[in-house]
Write a protein that holds these residues in place. Sequence first.
Motif, mmCIF file in Angstrom:
data_model
loop_
_atom_site.group_PDB
_atom_site.id
_atom_site.type_symbol
_atom_site.label_atom_id
_atom_site.label_comp_id
_atom_site.label_asym_id
_atom_site.label_seq_id
_atom_site.Cartn_x
_atom_site.Cartn_y
_atom_site.Cartn_z
ATOM 1 N N ARG A 1 6.562 -22.531 33.682
ATOM 2 C CA ARG A 1 5.630 -23.645 33.498
ATOM 3 C C ARG A 1 5.815 -24.267 32.120
ATOM 4 N N SER A 2 5.598 -25.566 32.061
ATOM 5 C CA SER A 2 5.690 -26.272 30.785
ATOM 6 C C SER A 2 4.709 -25.660 29.784
ATOM 7 N N GLY A 3 5.209 -25.397 28.571
ATOM 8 C CA GLY A 3 4.362 -24.813 27.534
ATOM 9 C C GLY A 3 4.475 -23.308 27.427
ATOM 10 N N THR A 4 5.235 -22.647 28.340
ATOM 11 C CA THR A 4 5.404 -21.194 28.268
ATOM 12 C C THR A 4 6.133 -20.828 26.969
ATOM 13 N N PRO A 5 5.665 -19.833 26.203
ATOM 14 C CA PRO A 5 6.313 -19.481 24.931
ATOM 15 C C PRO A 5 7.741 -18.959 25.127
ATOM 16 N N ASN B 1 19.331 -32.584 20.480
ATOM 17 C CA ASN B 1 20.764 -32.355 20.628
ATOM 18 C C ASN B 1 21.248 -32.874 21.986
ATOM 19 N N GLY B 2 21.335 -34.209 22.106
ATOM 20 C CA GLY B 2 21.877 -34.855 23.295
ATOM 21 C C GLY B 2 21.227 -34.400 24.586
ATOM 22 N N GLY B 3 22.069 -34.000 25.562
ATOM 23 C CA GLY B 3 21.585 -33.566 26.865
ATOM 24 C C GLY B 3 20.786 -32.281 26.822
ATOM 25 N N TYR B 4 20.896 -31.532 25.712
ATOM 26 C CA TYR B 4 20.119 -30.295 25.551
ATOM 27 C C TYR B 4 18.642 -30.578 25.235
ATOM 28 N N GLY B 5 18.358 -31.806 24.833
ATOM 29 C CA GLY B 5 16.990 -32.126 24.439
ATOM 30 C C GLY B 5 16.622 -31.416 23.151
ATOM 31 N N ASN B 6 15.379 -30.973 23.045
ATOM 32 C CA ASN B 6 14.947 -30.204 21.872
ATOM 33 C C ASN B 6 15.629 -28.838 21.918
ATOM 34 N N TYR B 7 16.359 -28.524 20.848
ATOM 35 C CA TYR B 7 17.331 -27.421 20.881
ATOM 36 C C TYR B 7 17.226 -26.564 19.613
ATOM 37 N N VAL B 8 17.329 -25.250 19.798
ATOM 38 C CA VAL B 8 17.349 -24.310 18.666
ATOM 39 C C VAL B 8 18.548 -23.390 18.829
ATOM 40 N N MET C 1 13.445 -27.658 25.198
ATOM 41 C CA MET C 1 12.103 -27.283 24.752
ATOM 42 C C MET C 1 11.148 -28.479 24.747
ATOM 43 N N LYS C 2 9.910 -28.190 25.047
ATOM 44 C CA LYS C 2 8.854 -29.204 24.931
ATOM 45 C C LYS C 2 8.599 -29.508 23.462
ATOM 46 N N LYS C 3 8.505 -28.445 22.667
ATOM 47 C CA LYS C 3 8.309 -28.604 21.221
ATOM 48 C C LYS C 3 8.699 -27.305 20.537
ATOM 49 N N PHE C 4 8.841 -27.374 19.210
ATOM 50 C CA PHE C 4 9.184 -26.208 18.408
ATOM 51 C C PHE C 4 7.920 -25.526 17.900
ATOM 52 N N ALA C 5 7.998 -24.230 17.687
ATOM 53 C CA ALA C 5 6.866 -23.513 17.108
ATOM 54 C C ALA C 5 6.745 -23.885 15.627
ATOM 55 N N LYS C 6 5.565 -23.719 15.109
ATOM 56 C CA LYS C 6 5.299 -24.061 13.713
ATOM 57 C C LYS C 6 6.183 -23.239 12.778
ATOM 58 N N GLN D 1 9.622 -13.193 18.055
ATOM 59 C CA GLN D 1 8.803 -14.260 17.463
ATOM 60 C C GLN D 1 8.904 -15.514 18.318
ATOM 61 N N ILE D 2 7.783 -16.205 18.525
ATOM 62 C CA ILE D 2 7.784 -17.447 19.304
ATOM 63 C C ILE D 2 8.443 -18.555 18.488
ATOM 64 N N ILE D 3 9.461 -19.192 19.078
ATOM 65 C CA ILE D 3 10.196 -20.237 18.367
ATOM 66 C C ILE D 3 9.987 -21.620 19.001
ATOM 67 N N GLY D 4 9.439 -21.658 20.213
ATOM 68 C CA GLY D 4 9.212 -22.935 20.876
ATOM 69 C C GLY D 4 8.568 -22.732 22.237
ATOM 70 N N TYR D 5 8.504 -23.835 22.998
ATOM 71 C CA TYR D 5 7.790 -23.796 24.274
ATOM 72 C C TYR D 5 8.591 -24.528 25.352
ATOM 73 N N VAL D 6 8.543 -23.991 26.561
ATOM 74 C CA VAL D 6 9.304 -24.545 27.680
ATOM 75 C C VAL D 6 8.938 -26.010 27.922
ATOM 76 N N GLY D 7 9.972 -26.823 28.160
ATOM 77 C CA GLY D 7 9.756 -28.236 28.463
ATOM 78 C C GLY D 7 10.846 -28.747 29.388
ATOM 79 N N THR D 8 11.036 -30.046 29.411
ATOM 80 C CA THR D 8 12.065 -30.649 30.260
ATOM 81 C C THR D 8 12.728 -31.819 29.531
#
Length: 451
Positions: free
Chosen positions: A321-325, A340-347, A362-367, A379-386
């Motif tokens: 689900r969107s927002g899953t850690p 990062n291009g087709g990768y979207g939000n990328y770490v 990723m939907k967004k990066f963790a603080k 450690q949480i680094i971000g959240y599931v997105g599309t």
Amino acid sequence: MPVAAVLAGGIVGAVVATTFMGSSNEPPEVKIAAQAPQIAEKTPEQDQVQLEEKQTNVAVAAYAQPQAPTVEELTKTVSVGKGDTLMKVLTRAGADRSESHQAIAALTEVFDPRDLKIGQDVTLQFSTDDADLTKDSVVPSLMSVSLNEAVDRQLAAIRTPGAGFTAQETVLELDKSLVRAGGVIQNSLFLTAAQAGIPTKTIIDLIRIFSYDVDFQREIQPGDSFEVYFERFSDDTGRILKDGAIHWATMTLSGKEISVYRFKTADDGFTDYYDAKGRSVKKTLMRTPIDGARLTSGFGKRKHPTLGYTKMHRGVDFGARSGTPIMAAGNGVVEVAGRNGGYGNYVRIRHNGSYKTAYAHMKKFAKGVRKGSRVKQGQIIGYVGTTGRSTGPHLHYEVHRGGKQINPLSVKLPAGRKLGGKMLTAFREHSKKLNTEVANTALETQLASSD
């Protein structure tokens, strides 16, 4: 006319009226004394009028007198909302901004306001002792701010006359017990454990402990089983308030049993989980850096879902689900954190000289996650997105070794610490004691939930 004067003027008028009446053989003062009781008497109609006047005066006085606020009006509890700071919470409740600042400054001695959680309740106590109650608008003074940082830890900033606000910390003494729970897996470990009443935090800890050795997407089958031996804390009435660390756990997968023991090594003071031979369950990397997800696409060639042609898939996809850690698979330093291009939000994280891991869409990066920041395993680094080239919320996860992408599910990861010598002897004694405790504790298949 003299008689009318008596009725209108009362006793004083009676004295005057008597002086002007006809002659009498009695001295005037004697006649006055004799007539005074008769003049002082009132008719029933007069009594009723006087009673009504008194009742009216009392009612008017009561209405005019300012009413003091009730205790309920002096106490307010506010729930923390999204985007709230402690200052916003206090001022929204009606507290003066200057007083709120003083209370927060005192509270920071025992609490970091940045740790405020959505849904957390903050209670404010006000006083109108120093307020001018004759004014149309009464502004009460803030006397205390309190909140529960945990079920057994209450924090407060309390105002002392002439001394401002001071911090106060109250810690409840809870009774600790160890419970043994488990069951036979019907669908997934998470669902089966939840149906048995095992708290969510304990289930997540259990998954993390075994995630280094168990592929939860492919290895768990209906009929496999698990057990967990963990702490529960209750108050003096027996009410369960919170759950603690796992001391022992086991999983039986296709007839093979894997047991782990919680053990603190004396040389460095670290607490970790070890298998029956004294080997740390931790590996350089976690196989599954996300909880409760399903494997939707493996490593290798596939028909790309958006491009429409066969293309090498150099990672694995976990649908969630969107927002899953999303967790860091291992300790390391963030090399990339951005678009990062087709990768979207990328770490991408560098773990050592050989391994790197990457996380995409990723939907967004963790603080605090940015290029150059250090992260710890789990450690949480971000959240599931599309984000990027994606058809739905999921995590695209890659493992790089020597600069080349490899299959995260088949890579053989280096093991953690292996105990030896006196440390291994101490561990064996500890694990033997734990085995005895577990054997003497009844297995619960349906636990009472904690509050």
